[in-house]
Scaffold this motif. Structure first.
Motif, mmCIF file in Angstrom:
data_model
loop_
_atom_site.group_PDB
_atom_site.id
_atom_site.type_symbol
_atom_site.label_atom_id
_atom_site.label_comp_id
_atom_site.label_asym_id
_atom_site.label_seq_id
_atom_site.Cartn_x
_atom_site.Cartn_y
_atom_site.Cartn_z
ATOM 1 N N GLY A 108 21.661 -9.563 -4.703
ATOM 2 C CA GLY A 108 21.448 -8.701 -6.083
ATOM 3 C C GLY A 108 21.469 -7.030 -5.922
ATOM 4 N N ASP A 109 22.123 -6.402 -6.539
ATOM 5 C CA ASP A 109 22.416 -5.197 -6.509
ATOM 6 C C ASP A 109 20.930 -4.731 -6.310
ATOM 7 N N GLY A 110 19.590 -4.555 -6.334
ATOM 8 C CA GLY A 110 19.042 -3.787 -6.212
ATOM 9 C C GLY A 110 17.733 -5.206 -6.872
ATOM 10 N N LEU A 111 16.502 -3.752 -6.906
ATOM 11 C CA LEU A 111 15.210 -4.044 -7.983
ATOM 12 C C LEU A 111 15.117 -3.940 -9.080
ATOM 13 N N ALA A 112 14.836 -4.574 -10.064
ATOM 14 C CA ALA A 112 14.854 -4.550 -11.937
ATOM 15 C C ALA A 112 13.699 -3.448 -11.898
ATOM 16 N N PHE A 113 12.902 -3.233 -11.111
ATOM 17 C CA PHE A 113 11.376 -2.532 -10.992
ATOM 18 C C PHE A 113 10.417 -2.870 -9.468
ATOM 19 N N GLU A 114 9.559 -2.244 -9.834
ATOM 20 C CA GLU A 114 9.372 -1.588 -8.069
ATOM 21 C C GLU A 114 7.783 -3.266 -7.806
ATOM 22 N N SER A 115 8.106 -4.216 -7.327
ATOM 23 C CA SER A 115 7.263 -5.888 -7.405
ATOM 24 C C SER A 115 6.378 -4.721 -7.361
ATOM 25 N N ILE A 116 5.089 -5.532 -8.264
ATOM 26 C CA ILE A 116 3.669 -5.124 -8.439
ATOM 27 C C ILE A 116 3.619 -6.840 -7.562
ATOM 28 N N VAL A 117 2.965 -6.637 -6.206
ATOM 29 C CA VAL A 117 1.922 -7.460 -5.157
ATOM 30 C C VAL A 117 0.974 -6.514 -5.101
ATOM 31 N N ALA A 118 0.148 -8.142 -5.391
ATOM 32 C CA ALA A 118 -1.429 -7.741 -5.935
ATOM 33 C C ALA A 118 -2.493 -8.878 -5.184
ATOM 34 N N THR A 119 -3.790 -8.088 -4.162
ATOM 35 C CA THR A 119 -4.305 -9.309 -3.816
ATOM 36 C C THR A 119 -5.942 -8.762 -3.908
ATOM 37 N N GLY A 120 -6.639 -10.629 -3.428
ATOM 38 C CA GLY A 120 -7.926 -10.520 -4.269
ATOM 39 C C GLY A 120 -8.489 -9.709 -5.018
ATOM 40 N N ALA A 121 -9.246 -8.473 -5.246
ATOM 41 C CA ALA A 121 -9.749 -7.916 -6.554
ATOM 42 C C ALA A 121 -8.786 -7.109 -7.574
ATOM 43 N N THR A 122 -7.506 -6.893 -6.804
ATOM 44 C CA THR A 122 -6.793 -5.769 -7.427
ATOM 45 C C THR A 122 -5.683 -6.109 -8.288
ATOM 46 N N THR A 123 -5.770 -7.580 -8.085
ATOM 47 C CA THR A 123 -5.385 -8.576 -9.020
ATOM 48 C C THR A 123 -5.630 -8.201 -10.469
ATOM 49 N N ALA A 124 -6.902 -7.997 -11.058
ATOM 50 C CA ALA A 124 -7.474 -7.129 -12.205
ATOM 51 C C ALA A 124 -6.511 -6.495 -12.234
ATOM 52 N N MET A 125 -5.333 -5.636 -11.633
ATOM 53 C CA MET A 125 -5.542 -4.220 -12.156
ATOM 54 C C MET A 125 -3.270 -4.800 -12.663
ATOM 55 N N PRO A 126 -3.163 -4.952 -13.932
ATOM 56 C CA PRO A 126 -2.226 -5.522 -14.337
ATOM 57 C C PRO A 126 -0.860 -4.697 -13.949
ATOM 58 N N HIS A 127 -0.819 -3.154 -13.926
ATOM 59 C CA HIS A 127 -0.032 -2.516 -13.062
ATOM 60 C C HIS A 127 -0.626 -2.035 -11.896
ATOM 61 N N TYR A 128 0.011 -2.549 -10.615
ATOM 62 C CA TYR A 128 -0.858 -2.141 -9.403
ATOM 63 C C TYR A 128 0.796 -1.752 -8.159
ATOM 64 N N GLU A 129 0.500 -0.879 -7.528
ATOM 65 C CA GLU A 129 1.244 -0.688 -6.752
ATOM 66 C C GLU A 129 0.830 -1.240 -5.152
ATOM 67 N N PRO A 130 1.555 -1.750 -4.557
ATOM 68 C CA PRO A 130 1.114 -2.245 -3.574
ATOM 69 C C PRO A 130 0.647 -1.592 -2.258
ATOM 70 N N GLN A 131 -0.053 -1.988 -1.582
ATOM 71 C CA GLN A 131 -0.826 -0.797 -0.585
ATOM 72 C C GLN A 131 -1.236 -1.438 0.803
ATOM 73 N N ASP A 132 -1.891 -0.536 1.173
ATOM 74 C CA ASP A 132 -2.088 -1.819 3.329
ATOM 75 C C ASP A 132 -3.069 -2.591 3.153
ATOM 76 N N ARG A 133 -3.524 -2.858 2.142
ATOM 77 C CA ARG A 133 -4.281 -3.848 1.700
ATOM 78 C C ARG A 133 -3.589 -5.786 3.001
ATOM 79 N N GLU A 134 -4.335 -5.934 3.814
ATOM 80 C CA GLU A 134 -3.706 -7.466 3.942
ATOM 81 C C GLU A 134 -4.447 -8.036 3.435
ATOM 82 N N VAL A 135 -4.241 -9.348 3.171
ATOM 83 C CA VAL A 135 -4.148 -11.049 3.479
ATOM 84 C C VAL A 135 -5.183 -11.247 3.308
ATOM 85 N N GLN A 136 -6.529 -11.644 2.512
ATOM 86 C CA GLN A 136 -7.608 -12.803 3.248
ATOM 87 C C GLN A 136 -7.678 -14.249 2.673
ATOM 88 N N LYS A 137 -8.348 -15.087 2.819
ATOM 89 C CA LYS A 137 -7.720 -16.564 3.193
ATOM 90 C C LYS A 137 -9.146 -16.569 1.534
#
Length: 363
Positions: free
Chosen positions: A185-214
């Motif tokens: 790849g040349d690179g990213l087409a855009f900054e990846s959105i990785v949302a977890t838990g309740a943050t998946t309710a934010m359509p455009h979200y910036e990844p944070q230090d939140r850790e994945v939980q079961k």
């Protein structure tokens, strides 16, 4: 006749229809990079085009002049010395009555500086002279998008193996970028959105230090860029066993997306293309939880025309490449979005993305 010659003549057709004598495109620090690349094949951060009915001039500075002379074949290439506002001197020599400039990508400051330096030529801000040409992709553009999509599909398959309790959103986003950059790849087409838990309710979200939980939903919105063209893919998965509510919401979104895809074809208006997904989600009782459009065009930019939206005014054409990405977002609980990319055809569409989605993936 090469592709850039064809695009130049189509631009001139647009100028004639709008009764404009010329067109000026100013790309400063990438401000209009995609339109400049589309017309010339030049991908640098600085370049100026001046196009009239019988002349076409490409200007750039000393950083890029050698590269431009090697890359740009259909234009007279000259080095621009001094400030970008000296472009006005070049335009004055042409003695035009009117010249258009791309309004959405030209700063107010630059517009006024150029306008004040033009002697007898009226500077007219316009929108869409080039962008409307870009909405219908040729075979080479579709091939480039398909390459970006194939890499993105593989990146999604890869990242599923990295999802586990304790890994952070930032770590997952970095793994996606590393994979894309080390696999062609040349690179990213855009900054990846990785949302977890309740943050998946934010359509455009910036990844944070939140850790994945079961039990978490994990939403990936990601895309590679290959040969300057973008991919765009969204999938929502769950860590561990999905709850009945998670399965229910996922099923509604999947049904909405599949209905929208079955409906897609040339000739639909933006609103008609948007309606099946929106109606499905509304019928299920989640009308207020789907606020964005069903999709958008994709190409050199990740967001371009046409829009699939109740607010859009476009009409789909064969050769459009669009996303289909309905979602349901429940603040405090989470959300689901599923996104694919398709090429519009006369009697339907061809879906390009192949990442699995038929069943909610449980990791």
């Amino acid at each position: 006749m090469n592709v850039y010659t064809i695009r130049l003549e189509r631009l001139r057709d647009n100028l004639r229809r709008k009764r404009l004598d010329g067109f000026c495109l100013v790309n400063v620090e990438g401000s209009d990079r995609s339109n400049l690349y589309y017309l010339t094949g030049f991908a640098g951060s600085f370049g100026v085009l001046i196009v009239t009915k019988d002349q076409q001039l490409f200007l750039t500075d000393s950083r890029y002049i050698t590269r431009a002379k090697e890359t740009v074949s259909d234009y007279t290439v000259r080095e621009l010395k001094g400030r970008v506002t000296t472009v006005a001197t070049r335009i004055n020599r042409l003695k035009l009555k009117t010249i258009a400039i791309n309004g959405p990508t030209t700063s107010t400051w630059l517009f006024h500086q150029l306008r004040d330096k033009l002697k007898k030529t009226k500077l007219v801000p316009v929108a869409g002279l080039v962008e409307t040409l870009r909405t219908v992709k040729d075979d080479s553009e579709i091939a480039a998008i398909e390459r970006a999509i194939r890499l993105t599909d593989k990146a999604f398959e890869f990242i599923l193996g990295k999802v586990k309790p304790g890994v952070s959103e930032r770590e997952l986003a970095w793994e996606i970028e590393k994979y894309i950059r080390t696999h062609g790849g040349d690179g990213l087409a855009f900054e990846s959105i990785v949302a977890t838990g309740a943050t998946t309710a934010m359509p455009h979200y910036e990844p944070q230090d939140r850790e994945v939980q079961k039990g978490d939903f994990v939403l990936f919105d990601m895309g590679a860029k290959v040969a300057h063209y973008c991919a765009d893919l969204t999938r929502t998965v769950v860590v561990g066993r999905a709850t009945a509510e998670q399965k229910k919401i996922y099923k509604i979104v999947l049904e909405a997306q599949e209905r929208a895809i079955r409906n897609l074809r040339a000739g639909l208006t933006s609103k008609q293309a948007d309606a099946p997904a929106r109606e499905t989600i509304a019928k299920a009782g989640y009308k207020k939880n789907f606020g964005h459009g069903t999709g958008h065009g994709l190409g050199l930019d990740v967001h371009e025309g046409p829009r699939l939206s109740p607010l859009g005014k476009d009409r789909l054409q064969a050769g459009n490449v669009v996303t289909i990405e309905p979602g349901i977002y429940l603040p405090g609980w989470g959300g689901v979005r599923i996104e694919d990319v398709a090429v519009i055809e006369e009697k339907g569409c061809r879906v390009l993305t192949q990442a699995p989605k038929k069943k909610l993936i449980e990791l």
